[in-house]
Motif scaffolding. Sequence first.
Motif, short mmCIF file in Angstrom:
data_model
loop_
_atom_site.label_atom_id
_atom_site.label_comp_id
_atom_site.label_asym_id
_atom_site.label_seq_id
_atom_site.Cartn_x
_atom_site.Cartn_y
_atom_site.Cartn_z
N ASP A 479 58.59 101.86 44.38
CA ASP A 479 57.76 100.65 44.40
C ASP A 479 56.55 100.72 43.49
OD1 ASP A 479 57.56 98.05 45.18
OD2 ASP A 479 56.49 98.46 47.04
N SER A 480 56.66 101.44 42.38
CA SER A 480 55.65 101.34 41.34
C SER A 480 56.13 100.34 40.30
CB SER A 480 55.42 102.70 40.66
OG SER A 480 54.85 103.62 41.56
N ILE A 481 55.19 99.60 39.72
CA ILE A 481 55.52 98.59 38.72
C ILE A 481 54.67 98.82 37.49
CG2 ILE A 481 55.44 96.14 38.18
CD1 ILE A 481 56.17 95.57 41.06
N LEU A 482 55.34 98.96 36.34
CA LEU A 482 54.67 99.25 35.08
C LEU A 482 54.90 98.09 34.12
CD1 LEU A 482 55.96 102.92 34.65
CD2 LEU A 482 54.03 102.13 36.02
N LEU A 483 53.86 97.66 33.43
CA LEU A 483 53.97 96.59 32.46
C LEU A 483 53.79 97.14 31.06
CD1 LEU A 483 53.20 95.12 35.18
CD2 LEU A 483 52.18 93.34 33.77
N GLY A 484 54.53 96.59 30.13
CA GLY A 484 54.42 97.01 28.74
C GLY A 484 54.58 95.84 27.81
N SER A 485 54.27 96.05 26.55
CA SER A 485 54.43 95.00 25.55
C SER A 485 54.51 95.64 24.18
CB SER A 485 53.28 94.00 25.60
OG SER A 485 52.06 94.63 25.27
N LYS A 486 55.01 94.89 23.23
CA LYS A 486 55.02 95.33 21.85
C LYS A 486 54.41 94.23 21.00
CE LYS A 486 59.63 93.69 20.42
NZ LYS A 486 59.20 92.96 19.21
N SER A 487 53.82 94.61 19.89
CA SER A 487 53.29 93.61 18.97
C SER A 487 54.45 92.98 18.21
CB SER A 487 52.31 94.26 17.99
OG SER A 487 53.02 95.11 17.10
N ASP A 488 54.14 91.96 17.45
CA ASP A 488 55.20 91.31 16.66
C ASP A 488 55.80 92.25 15.63
OD1 ASP A 488 54.66 89.08 18.08
OD2 ASP A 488 53.56 88.04 16.50
N ASP A 489 55.02 93.22 15.18
CA ASP A 489 55.46 94.06 14.07
C ASP A 489 55.93 95.45 14.49
OD1 ASP A 489 54.70 92.04 12.23
OD2 ASP A 489 52.62 92.67 12.47
N ASN A 490 55.34 96.00 15.55
CA ASN A 490 55.61 97.41 15.83
C ASN A 490 55.30 97.72 17.29
OD1 ASN A 490 56.27 100.09 15.22
ND2 ASN A 490 54.13 100.61 15.00
N VAL A 491 55.87 98.78 17.79
CA VAL A 491 55.52 99.29 19.11
C VAL A 491 55.43 100.80 19.02
CG1 VAL A 491 57.94 99.36 19.86
CG2 VAL A 491 56.14 99.40 21.56
N ASP A 492 54.33 101.35 19.53
CA ASP A 492 54.16 102.80 19.51
C ASP A 492 54.73 103.36 20.80
OD1 ASP A 492 53.43 105.39 19.37
OD2 ASP A 492 51.28 105.06 19.07
N ALA A 493 55.95 103.87 20.73
CA ALA A 493 56.63 104.34 21.92
C ALA A 493 56.05 105.63 22.49
CB ALA A 493 58.11 104.55 21.62
#
Length: 604
Positions: A479-493
């Motif tokens: 029951d942990s919830i993590l949010l993420g996003s990427k920019s239009d150009d790149n995502v730093d994984a």
Amino acid sequence: MTTLTIFDLGDDVLVDTITKYLSYRDIFNFSITNKYLYNLFYHSPLSSIIYNILYLKKYTNNENHNVKLLKDFNWKKLFSLRSDPHQKLYTWGSADMGRLGYKFASVPSDHQSINPTFTFRPSGIHTPTNLDKFNNHILVDVIANGFSFIILTNEGSLYYTGANWKSSTSIYRSSTPGPIEGYDYYEPPSTMYITRDSNALGARRTLLTHLPSPDNRYDRDIDINPDHETITQPQGRRRLPATNLTLPPERLNPMEGINSDGSISPSSKPNVKESEFVTKLKLPPWHEEKDFKRKIISISSGREHILALDNYNNLYTWDSGTRTDVGIRLKFPGLDIIDPIEKIVAGWNLSGCYIESIGLIIWYTRIPFSEEQFKLNDFSSETKYFIIPGTRHNIIDFALGADLVLFIKKSDKKLYKLQFSVHEFARTEVGINIVIPEIESLDSFNNWLKNYNIYNGLNSNFSKVSCCFNNFVVFTDHDSILLGSKSDDNVDANNLDTVKVIEELQHQNIKSIEIGDYHYLALTTDGNVLSWGIDSKNCGCLGLGPKEKIKDIYGSNSIQDHQERGFTATKPLMVKNPPYPGKWLAIAANGWHSGGIYVPLNVE
């Protein structure tokens, strides 16, 4: 020698193993073959497993139910609530292009949101408002895309709200995963296989010509057709014999009516009445003997395309290349799809499905439906696709966004991504020697979970992932919830800072989270809905009621006012419930609009 029968198998095999390979309807037929099975399924301690399986097969393509947390969950009650004919559909947010399914004039003034930028004209609906066209109908699912709501009814029929399920400018453009080298062949409605009501069609043409399109986010990666001036606008299983059993008072099979002798009869409910802002989507002709038995059982939607799965394991699409409300059946050349499709997902600009014995299939465009096919009554199209290596028998869950594939592997319980320019890929990768984009571990999330487990002495794993455009949500089975996003150009994984944790969402038994352009909805197992993010231009998509009253209810720090740009709810706040006791059991969000299915409690 003693002859063994299926009833010599253990109860756990009959309940928990065999049923996983049966359809919803077949489970019911199997359960009424004799009194022993009937009592085992519905009146024994194992009945919770049956209702769990029935619910997941019938009502969800997207929800998160953590076994570790919900082992004592009352699945029978949840199943009964979702099967309640008194349920109602509510929508709120931007009313642009009629996407909420009703007109401003029909909405109480105290539900309307005012935008001072436009001389105090209504800009949307800030309070959940009933879309009464769907009252007294059991709804299997409701989802949203950039321009509409898509509603699947108990009868297996599919409807959309608003002027169209896609942008008014799509008559001049094409985008993935639809065909990018042309459009499906089109003939005037008088010659079409099936068409909508002529009056409704005329009204929609007017709307499509004059209504503005929303935020330009929906026009990304789209080709302008240089010749746009010339475009005309627009296996079932055998039924087991039923026995004369007395059925329990609740409906065990809400898919169809049940006679007193246990046999199944067609539903007596009339179809949803179409209107200017509610239209039925049509399935294409396929197999004359099976057409009347065909029904849609699962749906998904991307920016401006719809994906549907029927009870014969066929996939259909309505996308930027589609010129009517008749869908196109998808084909996968070189792939023999026999085993059941486990899950379908329409991403922002690509689509995918998972088949256990094949793996995760991703398609990024398709061949236009031709005039020759029209004459042959062959409403089908070949997709261009690839199968992600290492995913056969190895997927826990997957999600698709804009130029993005996310998936969780069974083998190592890690989260992976596959990121590429879908539009460019569709233009350049042709033939059989496709270079599949690189698969990468999403280390920011995998490392977060590893450290979380070490710190708390747990063995928590990722259980679900969902995505819309550039934003995504990952669930764990603790029951942990993590949010993420990427920019239009790149995502730093590899940047741990990309993991966002909202404390108000942790360990709250969140069933699902839906994402719009800039806002989020979360559904809890208690039947409440939380919303947060940006209420763009005061459109009302958060469903929190009038802006001026939110601070009075939740405190001065609950929102940040941006004047004519709208406001931001800085933390999850409770969506307003309809004016009677009940529970939210499904939610939908996309663009600048939101919706949900609300079920009353204690209705006689």
